[in-house]
Scaffold this active site. Sequence first.
Site, PDB file in Angstrom:
ATOM      1  N   GLU A 118       0.889  -1.173   0.000  1.00 51.34           N
ATOM      2  CA  GLU A 118       0.000   0.000   0.000  1.00 51.34           C
ATOM      3  C   GLU A 118       0.916   1.209   0.000  1.00 51.34           C
ATOM      4  OE1 GLU A 118      -3.208  -0.204  -0.100  1.00 51.34           O
ATOM      5  OE2 GLU A 118      -3.511  -2.309   0.383  1.00 51.34           O
ATOM      6  N   CYS A 123      -3.030   8.620   3.574  1.00 55.49           N
ATOM      7  CA  CYS A 123      -2.830   8.011   2.255  1.00 55.49           C
ATOM      8  C   CYS A 123      -4.015   8.291   1.349  1.00 55.49           C
ATOM      9  CB  CYS A 123      -2.612   6.518   2.409  1.00 55.49           C
ATOM     10  SG  CYS A 123      -3.898   5.713   3.376  1.00 55.49           S
TER      11      CYS A 123
HETATM   12  P1  NAP Z   1       8.453   4.727   4.662  1.00 51.61           P
HETATM   13  O1  NAP Z   1       9.549   5.652   4.959  1.00 51.61           O
HETATM   14  O2  NAP Z   1       8.472   3.994   3.380  1.00 51.61           O
HETATM   15  O3  NAP Z   1       8.389   3.713   5.901  1.00 51.61           O
HETATM   16  C1  NAP Z   1       7.362   2.776   6.007  1.00 51.61           C
HETATM   17  C2  NAP Z   1       7.805   1.622   6.888  1.00 51.61           C
HETATM   18  O4  NAP Z   1       8.843   0.894   6.243  1.00 51.61           O
HETATM   19  C3  NAP Z   1       8.360   2.051   8.239  1.00 51.61           C
HETATM   20  O5  NAP Z   1       7.888   1.149   9.217  1.00 51.61           O
HETATM   21  C4  NAP Z   1       9.853   1.934   8.035  1.00 51.61           C
HETATM   22  O6  NAP Z   1      10.544   1.685   9.242  1.00 51.61           O
HETATM   23  C5  NAP Z   1       9.927   0.723   7.140  1.00 51.61           C
HETATM   24  N1  NAP Z   1      11.154   0.629   6.374  1.00 51.61           N
HETATM   25  C6  NAP Z   1      11.854   1.620   5.799  1.00 51.61           C
HETATM   26  N2  NAP Z   1      12.925   1.120   5.144  1.00 51.61           N
HETATM   27  C7  NAP Z   1      12.878  -0.230   5.315  1.00 51.61           C
HETATM   28  C8  NAP Z   1      13.708  -1.302   4.894  1.00 51.61           C
HETATM   29  N3  NAP Z   1      14.781  -1.101   4.121  1.00 51.61           N
HETATM   30  N4  NAP Z   1      13.368  -2.561   5.276  1.00 51.61           N
HETATM   31  C9  NAP Z   1      12.277  -2.789   6.029  1.00 51.61           C
HETATM   32  N5  NAP Z   1      11.458  -1.802   6.463  1.00 51.61           N
HETATM   33  C10 NAP Z   1      11.751  -0.535   6.102  1.00 51.61           C
HETATM   34  O7  NAP Z   1       7.029   5.469   4.690  1.00 51.61           O
HETATM   35  P2  NAP Z   1       6.468   6.500   5.760  1.00 51.61           P
HETATM   36  O8  NAP Z   1       7.211   7.782   5.582  1.00 51.61           O
HETATM   37  O9  NAP Z   1       6.396   5.896   7.105  1.00 51.61           O
HETATM   38  O10 NAP Z   1       4.965   6.668   5.247  1.00 51.61           O
HETATM   39  C11 NAP Z   1       4.547   7.633   4.309  1.00 51.61           C
HETATM   40  C12 NAP Z   1       4.118   6.981   3.050  1.00 51.61           C
HETATM   41  O11 NAP Z   1       3.196   5.929   3.308  1.00 51.61           O
HETATM   42  C13 NAP Z   1       3.392   7.926   2.121  1.00 51.61           C
HETATM   43  O12 NAP Z   1       3.957   7.841   0.854  1.00 51.61           O
HETATM   44  C14 NAP Z   1       1.954   7.408   2.090  1.00 51.61           C
HETATM   45  O13 NAP Z   1       1.289   7.593   0.879  1.00 51.61           O
HETATM   46  C15 NAP Z   1       2.131   5.979   2.379  1.00 51.61           C
HETATM   47  N6  NAP Z   1       0.930   5.427   2.997  1.00 51.61           N
HETATM   48  C16 NAP Z   1       0.134   4.610   2.269  1.00 51.61           C
HETATM   49  C17 NAP Z   1      -1.005   4.063   2.843  1.00 51.61           C
HETATM   50  C18 NAP Z   1      -1.890   3.139   2.085  1.00 51.61           C
HETATM   51  O14 NAP Z   1      -2.740   2.505   2.701  1.00 51.61           O
HETATM   52  N7  NAP Z   1      -1.737   3.017   0.786  1.00 51.61           N
HETATM   53  C19 NAP Z   1      -1.318   4.348   4.163  1.00 51.61           C
HETATM   54  C20 NAP Z   1      -0.483   5.192   4.876  1.00 51.61           C
HETATM   55  C21 NAP Z   1       0.648   5.725   4.283  1.00 51.61           C
HETATM   56  P3  NAP Z   1      11.338   2.842  10.010  1.00 51.61           P
HETATM   57  O15 NAP Z   1      10.313   3.846  10.399  1.00 51.61           O
HETATM   58  O16 NAP Z   1      11.926   2.120  11.169  1.00 51.61           O
HETATM   59  O17 NAP Z   1      12.329   3.376   9.037  1.00 51.61           O
END
Ligand code: NAP
Length: 523
Positions: A257, A296
């Site tokens: 997602e 999102c």
């Molecule tokens: P993110 O930076 O991609 O992080 C998401 C998750 O992935 C965090 O728990 C992060 O952990 C983990 N992560 C990062 N790098 C990783 C790796 N190499 N291996 C394993 N896990 C890893 O996203 P965010 O900034 O938290 O969220 C914002 C984004 O989420 C926006 O683009 C939004 O559109 C999207 N979103 C989508 C939905 C949907 O339902 N489609 C819902 C909500 C948000 P750490 O925090 O420990 O780095």
Amino acid sequence: MGIERITSYLAGRWQDGDGEGARLFNPANDEVVATASTQGLDMGAAVQFARERGGALRALTFAERASILERMRAAMHQAREALIDAQVLNGGCTRSDAKFDIDGAILVFAHYAELGKALGDKRILADGEGIQLGRSPRFWGQHIHVPKHGVAVLINAFNFPTWGFAEKAACALLAGMPVIIKPATSTALTAYKAMQLLVEHSGAPEGALSFVGGSVGNLLDHMNGQDILSFTGSAATGQKLRSHSKIVASSIPVNVEADSLNAAVLGPDVDLGSDCMQLFLRDVAREITQKTGQKCTAVRRIMVPQTRVDDVIAELGARLGEIVIGDPNLKEVRMGPLSSKDQLHEVHAGIARLKKEAVVVHGDPDGPMKLVGVAPGVGCFFAPVLLRANDSWNANEVHSHEVFGPVATILPYSGKAEDAAGLVQKGEGGLVASVYSDDRDFTEQVTLGIAPFSGRVYLGSSKVLEHALGSGLVWPQCTHGGPGRAGGGEELGGLRGVLHFMQRTSIQGSRPMVEQIAGTKPA
Ligand code: NAP
């Protein structure tokens, strides 16, 4: 209040990592509120423990698994105020925005507890009718769904610290899969507190619940083909996880997602002052500013008939201008800060990209802000910004770059249904798109034009003025997810969400034997 230490629940016990680890902030005043480290924790042992103990969860019936979900719902409901406090502190959410997340989690657990109760004392599910395969019914086929023998690794984004894990965990646990929950580190305090409650009160069998409070480390290296990875976050991280060597080598299913340039289309029939226009303005203003635009499902692109553009800018701008921004603890405040300095930086950088193709028509990203209850110079505050595209069809940044804050762009269009649909399609796949019109033919044409590009289509009209709750609300009864840029995933949707965590197998053999295994034997 002192600084909290977030620990991890792995292999059936709470464990702390080495060193200080990551610092978690209060984005309203920049104070450190918690720290979290997973350094030195044995992720391999944690995965193995959950996998080996998974049999206890699978041995339960759907109704028994539903009772676990019901206890989870009750525990979160009882601690609702404390969870709201945690999210105001570490997230900068107003109380109303925090409730949106926490009540969402409670609603998901309630829905899946009801669903599991209705499925009763089964452990597996038949899929559709049996099929005669041979010349006579003696040789019979039947599809069934069975729980996988692995673990569900649930990685979540920062913006929904409890709903984010609840919507995945409710489905996985009801399916019979142990879960390893990993919230985003920057806002993990609420998830940590919720997890403490679930461990204590859910009565889930040992190994069914695990929690990673911080970086995921090398956990993915320990997954295998019976496991599932369900991820919510940025498209960039989604791509990284999808191409992880272990995920690829073991064909581990990955649900993603990700980003979404959600659109709202205003129909040409909607007059200023009409009920439908009121609904459009109310919904869009909320969808831009709720959770400070860090949703999102937030509206990012607004398709408005050319003849209505000036009116919409004036009306929407007026609504956005009324929003009181400041200390999220204060009752009068409607919008808190962004969740972190990183997010603030990202939003400013994103607006600079949009400004290459659009002009700011409301707000001033670089100007002074009127803030309530906030000391000068602290916090991650950002006031709403509305832009208008110079050329809707060639505004490539607007159609492709998600600015994760209270920011949206108006895209003028001809008023023709095919043009509205064509502009929505330029987002290359989204979670939700909405159409505001009382013209049924226009609505039908746009809906069918955008449905292949959207996980969900929300239809706003004067008929639903008093009933509709906005395009941003994700109902557990309906699917959530979207094609293309939105990640290509699908979650929730009642039973559909549970089946993602089960293996569909077709059983072929003598009819009585197949029917006995599938539980479809006529009474
Ligand atoms: P993110 O930076 O991609 O992080 C998401 C998750 O992935 C965090 O728990 C992060 O952990 C983990 N992560 C990062 N790098 C990783 C790796 N190499 N291996 C394993 N896990 C890893 O996203 P965010 O900034 O938290 O969220 C914002 C984004 O989420 C926006 O683009 C939004 O559109 C999207 N979103 C989508 C939905 C949907 O339902 N489609 C819902 C909500 C948000 P750490 O925090 O420990 O780095």
